[in-house]
Motif scaffolding. Structure first.
Motif, PDB file in Angstrom:
ATOM      1  N   PRO A  78    -115.890 -42.643  16.513  1.00 56.66           N
ATOM      2  CA  PRO A  78    -115.904 -41.773  15.327  1.00 56.66           C
ATOM      3  C   PRO A  78    -117.197 -40.992  15.123  1.00 56.66           C
ATOM      4  O   PRO A  78    -117.146 -39.767  14.908  1.00 56.66           O
ATOM      5  CB  PRO A  78    -115.627 -42.757  14.183  1.00 56.66           C
ATOM      6  N   PRO A  79    -118.384 -41.631  15.208  1.00 59.66           N
ATOM      7  CA  PRO A  79    -119.605 -40.828  15.037  1.00 59.66           C
ATOM      8  C   PRO A  79    -119.823 -39.821  16.164  1.00 59.66           C
ATOM      9  O   PRO A  79    -120.374 -38.735  15.928  1.00 59.66           O
ATOM     10  CB  PRO A  79    -120.724 -41.871  14.994  1.00 59.66           C
ATOM     11  N   LEU A  80    -119.386 -40.151  17.380  1.00 62.48           N
ATOM     12  CA  LEU A  80    -119.534 -39.207  18.490  1.00 62.48           C
ATOM     13  C   LEU A  80    -118.657 -37.983  18.276  1.00 62.48           C
ATOM     14  O   LEU A  80    -119.081 -36.848  18.541  1.00 62.48           O
ATOM     15  CB  LEU A  80    -119.184 -39.891  19.814  1.00 62.48           C
ATOM     16  N   LYS A  81    -117.436 -38.201  17.802  1.00 64.26           N
ATOM     17  CA  LYS A  81    -116.530 -37.078  17.529  1.00 64.26           C
ATOM     18  C   LYS A  81    -117.137 -36.127  16.510  1.00 64.26           C
ATOM     19  O   LYS A  81    -117.054 -34.904  16.635  1.00 64.26           O
ATOM     20  CB  LYS A  81    -115.176 -37.597  17.038  1.00 64.26           C
ATOM     21  N   LYS A  82    -117.778 -36.688  15.494  1.00 67.60           N
ATOM     22  CA  LYS A  82    -118.398 -35.867  14.460  1.00 67.60           C
ATOM     23  C   LYS A  82    -119.623 -35.144  15.006  1.00 67.60           C
ATOM     24  O   LYS A  82    -119.812 -33.943  14.765  1.00 67.60           O
ATOM     25  CB  LYS A  82    -118.780 -36.743  13.272  1.00 67.60           C
ATOM     26  N   LEU A  83    -120.459 -35.860  15.762  1.00 71.11           N
ATOM     27  CA  LEU A  83    -121.689 -35.285  16.296  1.00 71.11           C
ATOM     28  C   LEU A  83    -121.409 -34.129  17.248  1.00 71.11           C
ATOM     29  O   LEU A  83    -122.097 -33.100  17.230  1.00 71.11           O
ATOM     30  CB  LEU A  83    -122.494 -36.374  17.018  1.00 71.11           C
TER      31      LEU A  83
END
Length: 255
Positions: free
Chosen positions: A23-28
């Motif tokens: 999830p944080p990678l998708k956002k970043l």
């Protein structure tokens, strides 16, 4: 269009690590589509309905597989029922599931093709001819997971499909390669994405077990390493929506 391809997810420990990091990678990275190889997502090997659902619920949009596709009988119906789960398209006719799928994102459609190599692998249909048969009428953006052992076969397929698909990545060896690039005609490429699982392991398996197998040539049950630091190997492909060509390929390793 940013497409994230994730290397072979190994066991429940790999599934949990993916759920933490994705999830944080998708956002970043402003990821639009996530494709992961899930053929080892069940503990032991193969996949199960529960491991498939876990990965899809964790933010993966489509799952590919390979030579362990049908290790678990309980997965057979899942291949037929879940269109987001693919097995190599060059399996014989009559095998459960499908090897090609168009992911509808509304304004954009993405073709996803799963192939398996035949060098040092099972004697399936020729993957080059299978690709020819399935790539006649595909969306402008089409990507390929080529599950294969030999680097030479993977790179050959990369150049064979250069300009005909947006990106092609290799899976199966669980070791990330450092040859990510955009080929001359606009296809993003990497020989192997790597794996998602425990770092201090041999492809996810307890090292002492693989060493015993190599020394004795006797049957050994390959139990996975369930504890310790993990990693998620992947590659981000930036695709031009207008042309379907790859602009860049970025190799990533999350720990």
């Amino acid at each position: 269009m940013n497409i994230l391809a994730i290397g072979d997810v190994v066991g429940s420990v790999g599934c949990r690590f993916l759920r933490e990091k994705l999830p944080p990678l998708k956002k970043l990275k402003a990821v639009n589509l996530v494709i992961a190889n899930g053929e080892n997502s069940a503990d032991g090997n193969g996949l199960t309905p529960s491991s498939v659902r876990y990965l899809l619920d964790s933010g993966v949009d489509a799952l590919t597989s390979g030579n362990h596709s049908f290790r678990r009988k309980e997965s057979y119906d899942t291949y037929d029922e879940c269109e987001q789960l693919l097995r190599p398209a060059n399996f014989p006719a009559g095998a459960p599931g499908r090897g090609y799928f168009v992911y509808d994102m509304g304004r954009t459609q993405v073709g996803i093709l799963n192939l398996m190599g035949t060098v040092y692998m099972d004697p399936l249909d020729n993957p080059f001819f299978t690709a020819d048969a399935l790539l006649n009428d595909t969306p402008k953006i089409t990507v390929v997971d080529f599950h294969a052992e030999a680097t030479g076969e993977k790179r050959s397929m990369g150049y064979y499909l250069d300009g005909r698909v947006s990106a092609l990545w290799g899976t199966h060896t669980h070791v990330q390669t450092a040859d990510e690039c955009v080929l001359p005609k606009g296809t993003g490429y990497i020989s192997d994405l790597g794996m998602t699982g425990t770092v201090e392991s041999v492809l996810g398996v307890q090292p002492e077990l693989t060493i015993h197998k190599m020394k004795t040539q006797m049957p050994v049950r390959f139990d996975l390493v369930q504890d310790g630091p993990c990693k998620m190997d992947c590659c981000l492909f930036e695709i031009d929506d207008a042309t379907g060509r790859c602009r860049s390929a970025e190799r990533l390793e999350l720990r």
